[in-house]
Design a protein around this motif. Structure first.
Motif, mmCIF file in Angstrom:
data_model
loop_
_atom_site.group_PDB
_atom_site.id
_atom_site.type_symbol
_atom_site.label_atom_id
_atom_site.label_comp_id
_atom_site.label_asym_id
_atom_site.label_seq_id
_atom_site.Cartn_x
_atom_site.Cartn_y
_atom_site.Cartn_z
ATOM 1 N N VAL A 119 -17.363 -3.641 0.861
ATOM 2 C CA VAL A 119 -16.866 -3.991 2.188
ATOM 3 C C VAL A 119 -16.084 -2.826 2.791
ATOM 4 O O VAL A 119 -16.067 -2.625 3.999
ATOM 5 N N TYR A 120 -15.440 -2.043 1.940
ATOM 6 C CA TYR A 120 -14.547 -0.982 2.396
ATOM 7 C C TYR A 120 -15.302 0.324 2.637
ATOM 8 O O TYR A 120 -16.307 0.613 1.976
ATOM 9 N N ARG A 121 -14.797 1.106 3.567
ATOM 10 C CA ARG A 121 -15.247 2.489 3.730
ATOM 11 C C ARG A 121 -14.869 3.218 2.442
ATOM 12 O O ARG A 121 -13.698 3.336 2.102
ATOM 13 N N GLN A 122 -15.863 3.711 1.717
ATOM 14 C CA GLN A 122 -15.626 4.147 0.351
ATOM 15 C C GLN A 122 -14.645 5.309 0.239
ATOM 16 O O GLN A 122 -13.818 5.356 -0.668
ATOM 17 N N SER A 123 -14.697 6.249 1.167
ATOM 18 C CA SER A 123 -13.775 7.385 1.083
ATOM 19 C C SER A 123 -12.332 6.933 1.236
ATOM 20 O O SER A 123 -11.420 7.496 0.626
ATOM 21 N N VAL A 124 -12.103 5.918 2.077
ATOM 22 C CA VAL A 124 -10.756 5.398 2.265
ATOM 23 C C VAL A 124 -10.316 4.616 1.025
ATOM 24 O O VAL A 124 -9.186 4.743 0.549
ATOM 25 N N LEU A 125 -11.223 3.809 0.492
ATOM 26 C CA LEU A 125 -10.909 3.030 -0.707
ATOM 27 C C LEU A 125 -10.587 3.945 -1.886
ATOM 28 O O LEU A 125 -9.600 3.739 -2.607
ATOM 29 N N GLU A 126 -11.374 4.996 -2.059
ATOM 30 C CA GLU A 126 -11.196 5.895 -3.202
ATOM 31 C C GLU A 126 -9.903 6.698 -3.113
ATOM 32 O O GLU A 126 -9.402 7.185 -4.134
ATOM 33 N N ALA A 127 -9.339 6.825 -1.908
ATOM 34 C CA ALA A 127 -8.081 7.554 -1.762
ATOM 35 C C ALA A 127 -6.945 6.866 -2.509
ATOM 36 O O ALA A 127 -5.939 7.496 -2.836
ATOM 37 N N TYR A 128 -7.109 5.580 -2.811
ATOM 38 C CA TYR A 128 -6.070 4.810 -3.494
ATOM 39 C C TYR A 128 -6.497 4.393 -4.898
ATOM 40 O O TYR A 128 -6.100 3.350 -5.407
ATOM 41 N N GLN A 129 -7.310 5.238 -5.514
ATOM 42 C CA GLN A 129 -7.715 5.054 -6.900
ATOM 43 C C GLN A 129 -7.152 6.184 -7.757
ATOM 44 O O GLN A 129 -7.039 7.319 -7.299
ATOM 45 N N THR A 130 -6.831 5.859 -8.995
ATOM 46 C CA THR A 130 -6.411 6.857 -9.972
ATOM 47 C C THR A 130 -7.190 6.612 -11.256
ATOM 48 O O THR A 130 -7.158 5.508 -11.804
ATOM 49 N N ASP A 131 -7.911 7.635 -11.700
ATOM 50 C CA ASP A 131 -8.745 7.522 -12.908
ATOM 51 C C ASP A 131 -9.659 6.312 -12.839
ATOM 52 O O ASP A 131 -9.868 5.591 -13.827
ATOM 53 N N GLY A 132 -10.218 6.066 -11.636
ATOM 54 C CA GLY A 132 -11.185 4.997 -11.457
ATOM 55 C C GLY A 132 -10.598 3.614 -11.263
ATOM 56 O O GLY A 132 -11.349 2.649 -11.081
ATOM 57 N N THR A 133 -9.282 3.491 -11.306
ATOM 58 C CA THR A 133 -8.632 2.188 -11.142
ATOM 59 C C THR A 133 -8.023 2.076 -9.752
ATOM 60 O O THR A 133 -7.375 3.013 -9.283
ATOM 61 N N GLN A 134 -8.228 0.926 -9.117
ATOM 62 C CA GLN A 134 -7.686 0.687 -7.778
ATOM 63 C C GLN A 134 -6.241 0.223 -7.887
ATOM 64 O O GLN A 134 -5.941 -0.783 -8.527
ATOM 65 N N TYR A 135 -5.322 0.960 -7.238
ATOM 66 C CA TYR A 135 -3.904 0.599 -7.284
ATOM 67 C C TYR A 135 -3.345 0.214 -5.910
ATOM 68 O O TYR A 135 -2.182 -0.185 -5.817
#
Length: 414
Positions: A119-135
């Motif tokens: 559902v999310y724009r992936q580049s925006v979503l990935e900006a808030y991931q660390t080592d593959g985990t969403q925080y």
């Protein structure tokens, strides 16, 4: 619409304490669980829009209630830091890209499981991931554009700003449009860290070195970018003594028809919707290249929350639900961080400004904010302080940048 490479954010400082806290609010007696949410995103005109999303969430989740605290943007992050130190932060709270890494490293954010990441724009979503985990989950994104008063341009017989304008074009128009005796100014651009790093990018410079432990802005490109900002003061925009830099001064000046051009974000659309003159927007001019500041807000779930599952449900609803999408697009309240281009296309048909396409065209060139390995807030404050010293005439631009270089390196150095 062009793909957003990464989303960025602004950091602010202030001083009041958050009202919410991370505590278990529901009991085993069947009563709804109450979670707390502290935000700055709705402050200044979007409180009712946020409440619409809360109401829809509570209707869909009758076992959860959301208690909202809204703080002014300028006060929010100091208040958040105070509550994080005391362990009294809300179950869910707003964050930004620039402070995400520090919060995540300090362990204050709980991992979030997203039911449908697509559902999310992936580049925006990935900006808030660390080592593959969403925080954290992105709640919106927006950018800065050039607003202009068409009536003032028409009266002066000038062509409107266009996507191929440079600093020289903007300066020439601003000088022609400034009539200080009538209280009309040609241009306004805040003298701040955020505008400086963007102007620096527009001039082909870099704010930090490669390993982000020292500054790189004290160069001919950096000096020229700083002069571009501070030399507007008293020539084509008001001085500090005339009110420049005070809250909402620039927006109010534009609304009064006394400002020809204004550099600010798309979140101002609603505030100027009913002005008694024609206006529009354009992509901000550059010098060596065009570069636009793109901001992303996000929400995190407190690692100390006693209601992490309920808090996670609210965080996901707030950032991806159809209700959120409809409310944001209908009200012009920044843009939802969604991947569905068809839903975003509706945004182009929402009325003034006519050239809403400039919002998306600005994404062709993104100026990412410099993020230091440590001392982020101090770095930003120092840069703004030194630029204002130059604007006020207490230092030359060269002196201000040299001082900023020394002070910031002492804060962020490895």
């Amino acid at each position: 619409m062009k793909r957003l490479t990464i989303a960025v954010g602004i950091v602010a400082v202030g001083a009041i304490a958050l009202a919410g806290c991370s505590a278990a609010s529901g009991e085993d007696d069947g009563s709804p669980v109450t979670i707390t949410y502290t935000n700055f995103i709705s402050n200044g005109g979007n409180e009712e829009n946020l409440q619409k999303i809360v109401d829809a969430f509570e209707e869909a989740n009758p076992d959860i209630r959301v208690e909202v605290t809204t703080l002014p943007y300028g006060d929010y992050f100091t208040a958040l830091q105070t509550d994080l130190a005391a362990g009294t932060q809300s179950d869910v709270f707003d964050i930004e890209y620039a402070n995400y890494a520090e919060f995540q490293a300090n362990g204050v954010l709980a991992p979030i499981t997203v039911s449908d990441p697509s559902v999310y724009r992936q580049s925006v979503l990935e900006a808030y991931q660390t080592d593959g985990t969403q925080y954290a989950l992105p709640s919106s994104f927006s950018d800065v554009v050039l607003y202009y008063n068409k009536d003032l341009f028409d009266a002066a017989g000038l062509e409107y700003p266009s996507a191929d304008w440079t600093w020289a074009d903007e300066k020439a128009a601003a000088e022609a449009l400034t009539d200080e005796s009538a209280g009309v100014w040609g241009d306004h651009q805040p003298v701040s860290f955020y505008e400086y790093y963007k102007a620096l990018a527009q001039n082909g410079g870099e704010f930090l070195n490669a390993d982000r432990t020292a500054v790189a802005f004290n160069t001919p490109e950096g000096i020229e970018a700083a002069k571009w900002l501070v030399e507007k003061s008293g020539t084509v925009m008001p001085t500090i003594e005339q009110g420049q830099g005070t809250p909402d001064f620039d927006t109010n000046l534009f609304k009064e028809g006394k400002l020809a051009m204004l550099h600010t974000g798309i979140w101002v659309f609603g505030a100027v919707a009913d002005v008694p003159f024609e206006w529009d927007i354009a992509v901000e001019p550059g010098n060596v290249r065009q570069a636009s500041a793109v901001f992303s807000n996000a929400v995190g779930v407190s690692a100390n929350s006693k209601n992490i599952e309920a808090a996670g449900k609210w965080a996901e609803f707030l950032t991806s639900s159809d209700t959120m999408i409809d409310v944001r697009l209908d009200s012009g309240w920044e843009l939802p961080p969604i991947s569905d281009e068809g839903k975003l296309a509706v945004y182009l048909e929402k009325g003034a400004p006519a050239n809403r396409q400039a919002v998306f065209d600005s994404l062709d060139g993104i100026a990412l904010p410099p993020v230091a390995q440590k001392g982020q807030s101090e770095m930003q404050d120092i840069m703004t302080e030194e630029l204002v010293e130059a604007q006020a005439g207490r230092k030359t631009v060269e002196e201000a940048l040299a001082s900023a270089e020394e002070r910031i390196n002492a804060v962020i150095g490895g």
